[in-house]
Design an enzyme around this catalytic site. Structure first.
Site, PDB file in Angstrom:
ATOM      1  CG  HIS A  14      -2.064   0.928   1.134  1.00 52.94           C
ATOM      2  ND1 HIS A  14      -1.998   2.272   1.342  1.00 52.94           N
ATOM      3  CD2 HIS A  14      -3.336   0.650   0.774  1.00 52.94           C
ATOM      4  CE1 HIS A  14      -3.200   2.814   1.141  1.00 52.94           C
ATOM      5  NE2 HIS A  14      -4.025   1.852   0.797  1.00 52.94           N
ATOM      6  CG  ASP A  40      -8.412  -4.319  -2.814  1.00 52.03           C
ATOM      7  OD1 ASP A  40      -7.627  -3.373  -3.004  1.00 52.03           O
ATOM      8  OD2 ASP A  40      -9.659  -4.205  -2.863  1.00 52.03           O
TER       9      ASP A  40
END
Ligand code: SDX
Length: 430
Positions: free
Chosen positions: A308, A365
């Protein structure tokens, strides 16, 4: 206490640049006058070090794994709130009172239907059309049926915001269910007043005229939680796109449609689809994850759902979603070998130097697709589910742009690296 300015020394001159400090002590050097003072711009490919705006919607501390919507920790909202209440909080900046919430919910239920003229648009898409392409088109199409809300006159569009917001929150769900029904040759199912937002989504997706879909409370709760956890996430790729489009004066429908396009990419919202496709391939190859992790080491693959730009720690949303997987699978009486593969991959990656040295952890996700797959949502619709959840954030961030009288159009600079001045040569001489 006023903050001392930053000093920047360029070519034997020293420039003083103001410092901005946010309410959570984030610090920024204000370079809005840098070019005028020095002739230099700042360069930051991918904007990893650049703040594009001030915003009061969401706060993230990526190192500590903190996520708060309007100051409320995501863990507390996940435990005590639900999607529509949190959507109100994200959009309006405060938790609603009881009568406000009742009115908000009934407006959302009341605007669930789509103008019958829009049904013919669905017929124009091939059955193979990706649902994100359908959604981005249909959001702009939706605006065509409400010209009073898409005038691109700031004052007017803001005056219609409350109605446009409940309309988009409600109809993005209807459009998604309709796309699924039409693609599968199924009749449209209309919402039930007795159902809440997420229960109605499952009903509109999976019920038949002769038999209602049995909405399991744990399944509806898990889906509602997924929507809530996606409600906003500060200046990510798609939200920055919404703000970029809004900064030019474009209406909320056009801005949300652009947000859907930006979200689609596999590095961003498309990752939830890519995670399941990755897990399916690992499963089909009979790999226990060893070969896949090795491929990552060699730069030949990415562990989708990991890493991320902001979180250099565990994404707090991933933790919450992971905990729901077993509950949903048990509620549906299902097992999923992909969940076992995902868990093993996570365990190996979290102890693997390649991932540890790059601070790569599971993000929102990594596990969400396991739940959506168990519910029976097609893999190519996972990112549409992300878009439904993110709609409150896009509305809130559009609103921040629209309400700012000093808002400037977003127009970044560049460093030109092309050909220098050349003279046109007639074709006979080329
Ligand atoms: C979302 O921004 C948001 O807030 C987004 C989001 C939201 O709510 O809106 O949180 C939603 O988009 C989550 C992210 C979903 N995407 C994925 O899961 C795709 C896989 N992840 C990566 O592609 C990547 O981690 C990004 C895109 C998420 C972040 O990329 P960065 O910050 O640009 O980092 P990078 O690509 O420069 O990676 C740094 C290093 C590189 O290796 P080296 O060049 O140092 O050798 O880490 C490696 C990368 O190759 N790396 C990975 C990896 N992610 C980064 N290696 C293997 N697997 C991965 N997943």
């Amino acid at each position: 206490m006023p903050q001392a300015p930053a000093k920047l020394s360029i070519e034997d001159k020293v420039y003083e640049l103001p410092v901005i400090i946010g309410t959570e002590n984030e610090k920024a050097v204000d370079i809005r006058n840098l070019r005028a003072q020095s002739g230099f711009i700042a360069y930051d490919d991918g904007y990893a070090n650049t703040g594009a705006c001030e915003s009061a919607v969401t706060y993230i501390d990526g190192d500590a794994g903190i996520l708060r919507y309007r100051g409320y920790p995501i863990e507390e909202l996940a435990e005590k709130s639900y999607f529509i209440e949190t959507a109100f909080l994200v959009i309006y900046g405060r938790l609603p009172g009881a009568s406000e919430l009742t009115s908000f919910r009934s407006k959302i239920l009341g605007s669930a239907l789509i103008h019958e003229g829009m049904r013919s648009h669905f017929a124009g898409f091939p059955a193979t059309a990706h649902p994100m392409a359908v959604l981005s088109s249909m959001l702009n199409t939706l605006g065509c049926y409400y010209p009073e809300m898409v005038t691109n006159d700031r004052e007017n569009d803001l005056a219609h915001l409350d109605t446009a917001a409940t309309m988009l929150l409600s109809k993005v769900r209807t459009l998604t269910a309709m796309a699924f029904r039409v693609r599968n040759g199924l009749p449209i199912v209309y919402p039930k007043p007795a159902y809440n937002y997420s229960e109605n989504f499952l009903h509109m997706m999976f019920s038949q005229p002769y038999a209602d879909y049995p909405v399991h409370p744990d399944v509806a709760k898990a889906l509602d939680l997924i929507f809530l956890l996606h409600a906003d996430h500060e200046q990510n790729c798609s939200t920055s796109t919404v703000r970029m489009v809004a900064s030019g004066g474009a209406n909320l429908f056009a801005s949300a449609s652009a947000g859907v396009c930006a979200l689609w990419g596999p590095l961003h919202g498309g990752a939830n689809q890519a995670v399941i496709e990755m897990l399916e391939k690992i499963h089909a190859d009979g790999d226990d994850g060893t070969r896949f992790i090795q491929a990552c080491h060699e730069g030949k693959g990415k562990l989708m759902g990991f890493g991320h730009r902001v979180y250099k720690n565990y994404d707090p949303r991933a933790k919450i979603i992971k905990a729901q997987c077993d509950k949903v699978l048990a509620a549906l009486g299902r097992k999923d070998p992909l969940l076992d593969i995902a868990r093993k991959l996570e365990e190996r990656a979290l102890s693997d130097d390649y991932f540890k040295s790059r601070n790569l952890y599971p993000n929102v996700d990594f596990y969400s697709g396991i739940i959506l797959r168990a519910i029976g949502i097609p893999t190519d619709m996972f990112t549409v589910i992300f878009a439904i959840g993110r709609m409150p954030g896009w509305i809130a961030q559009w609103k921040e742009i629209a309400e700012n009288p000093k808002q400037k159009i977003h127009r970044p600079r560049q460093i030109y690296t092309g050909e220098t001045l050349r003279k046109y040569v007639p074709i006979a001489q080329r």
